[in-house]
Write a protein that holds these residues in place. Structure first.
Motif, PDB file in Angstrom:
ATOM      1  N   LEU A 102      20.946  28.024  61.641  1.00 35.64           N
ATOM      2  CA  LEU A 102      21.192  29.266  60.891  1.00 35.64           C
ATOM      3  C   LEU A 102      22.085  29.301  59.820  1.00 35.64           C
ATOM      4  O   LEU A 102      22.172  30.018  58.884  1.00 35.64           O
ATOM      5  N   ASP A 103      23.118  28.621  60.274  1.00 36.29           N
ATOM      6  CA  ASP A 103      24.303  28.668  59.478  1.00 36.29           C
ATOM      7  C   ASP A 103      23.991  28.034  58.175  1.00 36.29           C
ATOM      8  O   ASP A 103      24.541  28.108  56.964  1.00 36.29           O
ATOM      9  N   ARG A 104      23.100  27.081  58.270  1.00 32.46           N
ATOM     10  CA  ARG A 104      22.506  26.379  57.148  1.00 32.46           C
ATOM     11  C   ARG A 104      21.370  27.190  56.381  1.00 32.46           C
ATOM     12  O   ARG A 104      20.556  26.758  55.643  1.00 32.46           O
ATOM     13  N   GLN A 105      21.285  28.495  56.797  1.00 31.53           N
ATOM     14  CA  GLN A 105      20.261  29.442  56.377  1.00 31.53           C
ATOM     15  C   GLN A 105      18.602  28.929  56.444  1.00 31.53           C
ATOM     16  O   GLN A 105      18.020  29.204  55.232  1.00 31.53           O
ATOM     17  N   VAL A 106      18.336  28.436  57.426  1.00 30.93           N
ATOM     18  CA  VAL A 106      16.792  28.103  57.495  1.00 30.93           C
ATOM     19  C   VAL A 106      16.119  29.416  57.260  1.00 30.93           C
ATOM     20  O   VAL A 106      16.354  30.608  57.661  1.00 30.93           O
ATOM     21  N   ASP A 107      14.632  28.957  56.880  1.00 26.80           N
ATOM     22  CA  ASP A 107      13.766  30.151  56.465  1.00 26.80           C
ATOM     23  C   ASP A 107      13.213  30.389  57.744  1.00 26.80           C
ATOM     24  O   ASP A 107      12.560  31.539  58.111  1.00 26.80           O
ATOM     25  N   GLY A 108      13.090  29.815  58.590  1.00 24.13           N
ATOM     26  CA  GLY A 108      12.566  30.013  59.941  1.00 24.13           C
ATOM     27  C   GLY A 108      12.602  28.834  60.947  1.00 24.13           C
ATOM     28  O   GLY A 108      13.118  27.899  60.693  1.00 24.13           O
ATOM     29  N   LEU A 109      12.254  29.181  62.372  1.00 24.05           N
ATOM     30  CA  LEU A 109      12.552  28.375  63.378  1.00 24.05           C
ATOM     31  C   LEU A 109      11.374  28.302  64.363  1.00 24.05           C
ATOM     32  O   LEU A 109      10.597  29.037  64.468  1.00 24.05           O
ATOM     33  N   VAL A 110      11.198  26.920  64.856  1.00 21.31           N
ATOM     34  CA  VAL A 110      10.326  26.972  65.853  1.00 21.31           C
ATOM     35  C   VAL A 110      10.728  26.150  66.949  1.00 21.31           C
ATOM     36  O   VAL A 110      11.922  25.411  66.929  1.00 21.31           O
ATOM     37  N   HIS A 111      10.737  26.895  68.185  1.00 22.53           N
ATOM     38  CA  HIS A 111      11.061  26.382  69.486  1.00 22.53           C
ATOM     39  C   HIS A 111       9.979  25.494  70.239  1.00 22.53           C
ATOM     40  O   HIS A 111       9.038  26.113  70.447  1.00 22.53           O
ATOM     41  N   ALA A 112      10.286  24.370  70.425  1.00 22.11           N
ATOM     42  CA  ALA A 112       9.109  23.522  70.807  1.00 22.11           C
ATOM     43  C   ALA A 112       9.352  23.000  72.350  1.00 22.11           C
ATOM     44  O   ALA A 112      10.583  22.776  72.698  1.00 22.11           O
ATOM     45  N   ALA A 113       8.457  23.004  73.199  1.00 23.84           N
ATOM     46  CA  ALA A 113       8.583  22.490  74.507  1.00 23.84           C
ATOM     47  C   ALA A 113       7.531  21.060  74.798  1.00 23.84           C
ATOM     48  O   ALA A 113       6.791  21.119  74.232  1.00 23.84           O
ATOM     49  N   LEU A 129       5.332  20.369  54.675  1.00 23.19           N
ATOM     50  CA  LEU A 129       5.364  19.608  53.447  1.00 23.19           C
ATOM     51  C   LEU A 129       4.396  20.221  52.420  1.00 23.19           C
ATOM     52  O   LEU A 129       4.565  20.537  51.305  1.00 23.19           O
ATOM     53  N   GLU A 130       3.267  20.744  53.249  1.00 24.25           N
ATOM     54  CA  GLU A 130       2.120  21.233  52.510  1.00 24.25           C
ATOM     55  C   GLU A 130       2.583  22.272  51.498  1.00 24.25           C
ATOM     56  O   GLU A 130       2.273  22.835  50.609  1.00 24.25           O
ATOM     57  N   ARG A 131       3.670  23.087  52.234  1.00 26.00           N
ATOM     58  CA  ARG A 131       4.234  24.296  51.708  1.00 26.00           C
ATOM     59  C   ARG A 131       5.617  24.127  51.259  1.00 26.00           C
ATOM     60  O   ARG A 131       6.380  24.830  50.932  1.00 26.00           O
ATOM     61  N   ASP A 132       5.946  22.742  50.850  1.00 30.68           N
ATOM     62  CA  ASP A 132       7.218  22.488  50.312  1.00 30.68           C
ATOM     63  C   ASP A 132       8.494  22.773  50.967  1.00 30.68           C
ATOM     64  O   ASP A 132       9.357  23.295  50.289  1.00 30.68           O
ATOM     65  N   HIS A 133       8.351  22.585  52.372  1.00 35.36           N
ATOM     66  CA  HIS A 133       9.430  23.032  52.993  1.00 35.36           C
ATOM     67  C   HIS A 133      10.013  21.567  53.863  1.00 35.36           C
ATOM     68  O   HIS A 133       9.080  20.792  53.960  1.00 35.36           O
ATOM     69  N   LEU A 134      11.164  21.479  54.093  1.00 32.68           N
ATOM     70  CA  LEU A 134      11.617  20.388  54.898  1.00 32.68           C
ATOM     71  C   LEU A 134      12.009  20.937  56.253  1.00 32.68           C
ATOM     72  O   LEU A 134      12.485  22.135  56.227  1.00 32.68           O
ATOM     73  N   LEU A 135      12.197  19.985  57.160  1.00 26.85           N
ATOM     74  CA  LEU A 135      12.510  20.316  58.582  1.00 26.85           C
ATOM     75  C   LEU A 135      13.910  19.811  58.979  1.00 26.85           C
ATOM     76  O   LEU A 135      13.979  18.511  58.992  1.00 26.85           O
ATOM     77  N   TYR A 136      14.615  20.637  59.637  1.00 29.00           N
ATOM     78  CA  TYR A 136      15.649  20.089  60.351  1.00 29.00           C
ATOM     79  C   TYR A 136      15.038  19.915  61.785  1.00 29.00           C
ATOM     80  O   TYR A 136      14.319  20.743  62.238  1.00 29.00           O
ATOM     81  N   PHE A 137      15.362  18.706  62.314  1.00 28.98           N
ATOM     82  CA  PHE A 137      14.758  18.471  64.017  1.00 28.98           C
ATOM     83  C   PHE A 137      15.882  18.229  64.894  1.00 28.98           C
ATOM     84  O   PHE A 137      16.974  17.437  64.346  1.00 28.98           O
TER      85      PHE A 137
END
Lengths: 346, 346
Positions: free
Chosen positions: A121-132, A95-103
């Motif tokens: 990816l099909d929705r063209q996200v700018d980046g990905l986080v893989h969390a465990a 949010l601080e950088r004006d991004h929203l998150l798909y979760f």
DNA sequence: GTGAAAGCGCTAACAA
DNA sequence: TTGTTAGCGCTTTCAC
């Protein structure tokens, strides 16, 4: 032809302000390089305001190829009580950088994970986080490589990814230092150990790292552990079972390093049943700092899993100007001093 | 001009397969109404496969005005250990219908919430879910009205929204029935009550509803509660403080209805300090069914908050063909029978 | 200073 | 059965 009632567009604003769409675009995107007359700017801003104009980011993305959107997929963090902090941290940083998150959550199923990543990816996200949910080594799906990405709370073997993990080894050192500071020398016993079970025959990352830290400091102080009870970390009952017998023995431990708060809870339960009091008769230090730690009587000194900070770091790295660089970032685990440690007496 | 390396598009597939973009679009979107030759279809599918074609949903949305994307904004559910289940449930339901979820938290700040909703709306979400950590009445932002939406775990005063909440009153009834079944008549004491504190002078929704259910069943059985200890629900210590004195009194309660598992934990702690055993000397029934309930010794009979189901229902309703209709949906709270209830003995 | 026009990747009338 | 064409709402080059 428009399938649904359409919102106000830049074209509407342009018409209203009596300028071209181009000019509107320049003004609304706040670009300074094209000089627009103060008067036109005023009219445009006024019209936008009046009409309640809102940009269609979907259209904007199509042109700019930036969606200001990130994808976060985890195995099952939302279901894990305290790991939710990772999501919160990630959210904050985004949010601080004006991004929203798909979760989304894969539940640990690789096929499900691929599908989720593909959707993002099909929705063209700018980046990905893989969390465990729990720290360990993972093999991220190939799709992770198609966009900037970072691994949250996990490590990969290739070394090509940016990873953010808690500094477990240092936490192990800290735990023992707390006990040594209080005057404990002998009688320090570990509950949980590496977490060697049928399901995790080699133990678990956090277990191995913590033990390494614990043993390092003991050795450095010229001391040896009174013992290590290897057990399942999943529930208090295992901690209870591991120490119940020890507590009634003549040479009972005087301090326990528990590998998580649940095990510590089991130790408290056993102490209660043996008529022993924490911290008078035995000191306890633990890891994770779940709410349990503050609920226990006396409250439990625990070394916190910095969930929020992990999430923050991961997204900050992902969104850094240079993009994420291959590296492992270890986030310190804060010590929460409470009432479960005292000087050994006897 | 393309700012970044571009992916494979339908145009590429068309060229490769020697057909027009239209034909490709028809085939790839699996439409049956336009009859395409089996041969062309084969070539197109082959080319798509070979080139690794993936649709650009951003472009698709611009045309169709459907993003297959939902927004979920909560006050702070990810930080609340067990409420994460709501997110999971929502996720599941969304995935089943091929939707992805934007997730965000407002931290309870209306300005932050407006900003988040706006971000989602600007990204053209198909629907919105407003979730609350603890059940209660909320005034949803005006923006919620601009798209189909549902209120998750909260109610609004206007009655214009679709709301999904747990059936707390029925849960209250169940709790007492469990005790009556076991043979308890007198000596049933409630811990927590309506949750009247400085911060919540009127009590809390769950408290009021549960109490209503509790009192209804007692009245119906011609009985009266032994007492109600109004207290803060937030931590075990309050439960402990509320009952510590009672347990040493000659006419001590023989059964406790605790308004959540944390309070029940406090009761267990007090019992331990008074040398009383659960369930022999006192029975305990609780609400929420957090993990704590299974960690306690003996394990705690608790009436579960159906987080997952709440999340599922909310999204199912949102995505139902007719769209969400104004109504309040009450989701049953399952009883988890464990070891904390026995017949009263004395 | 401002506007015309092209195009991002896709859908969908309509024509052939 | 397939192709042509016109957008969806926005950005951006280039000419005026």
């Amino acid at each position: 032809m428009p399938p649904s009632p359409s919102r106000v567009t830049q074209a509407d604003v342009a018409r209203h302000a009596g300028v071209s769409r181009t000019t509107v675009s320049f003004v609304l995107s706040g670009r300074e390089d094209m000089r627009i007359s103060i008067e036109a700017r005023r009219r445009i801003l006024g019209a936008a305001e009046e009409l309640g104009y809102r940009p269609n980011l979907t259209a904007q993305s199509l042109r700019t190829r930036k969606t200001h959107t990130l994808g976060l997929v985890s195995d099952t963090v939302a279901g894990t009580p305290h790991a939710g902090g990772m999501i919160q941290g990630a959210l904050e940083a985004a949010l601080e950088r004006d991004h929203l998150l798909y979760f989304a959550e894969s539940g640990g199923d690789p096929a499900a994970e691929r599908k989720l990543l593909q959707g993002m990816l099909d929705r063209q996200v700018d980046g990905l986080v893989h969390a465990a949910m729990s720290t360990g080594r993972r093999r991220p799906s190939e799709q992770m490589r198609s966009r900037p990405c970072v691994l949250l709370n996990c490590l990969d073997d290739s070394g090509e990814f940016t990873c953010v993990v808690p500094d477990e080894e240092e936490a192990g050192r800290q735990a023992v230092r707390l006990l040594l500071e209080a005057g404990h020398r002998e009688g320090v016993h570990v509950v949980g150990g590496r977490h060697l079970t049928d399901g995790t025959p080699e133990g678990v990352y956090a277990g191995r790292e913590r033990m390494r830290g614990v043993e390092a400091v003991m050795a450095q102080a010229g001391l040896r552990l009174g013992g290590v009870s290897e057990c399942d970390w999943s529930a208090p009952e295992h901690g209870y079972a591991a120490v119940r017998g020890l507590l009634d023995s003549p040479r009972r431990p005087t301090a326990f390093v528990c590998c998580n708060d649940r095990l510590a809870f089991g130790v408290y339960q056993a102490a209660c049943d043996s008529g022993l009091a924490v911290p008078r008769d035995l000191s306890v230090v633990s890891f994770d700092d779940s709410e349990l730690a503050s609920w226990l009587r006396p409250s439990l000194t625990s070394i916190a899993l910095p969930h929020r900070e992990l999430g923050r770091s991961a997204v900050s790295l992902l969104l850094s100007p240079e993009g994420p660089q291959p590296a492992v970032h270890r986030v310190p685990m804060p010590v929460r001093r409470r009432g479960s440690i005292a000087a050994p007496h006897r």
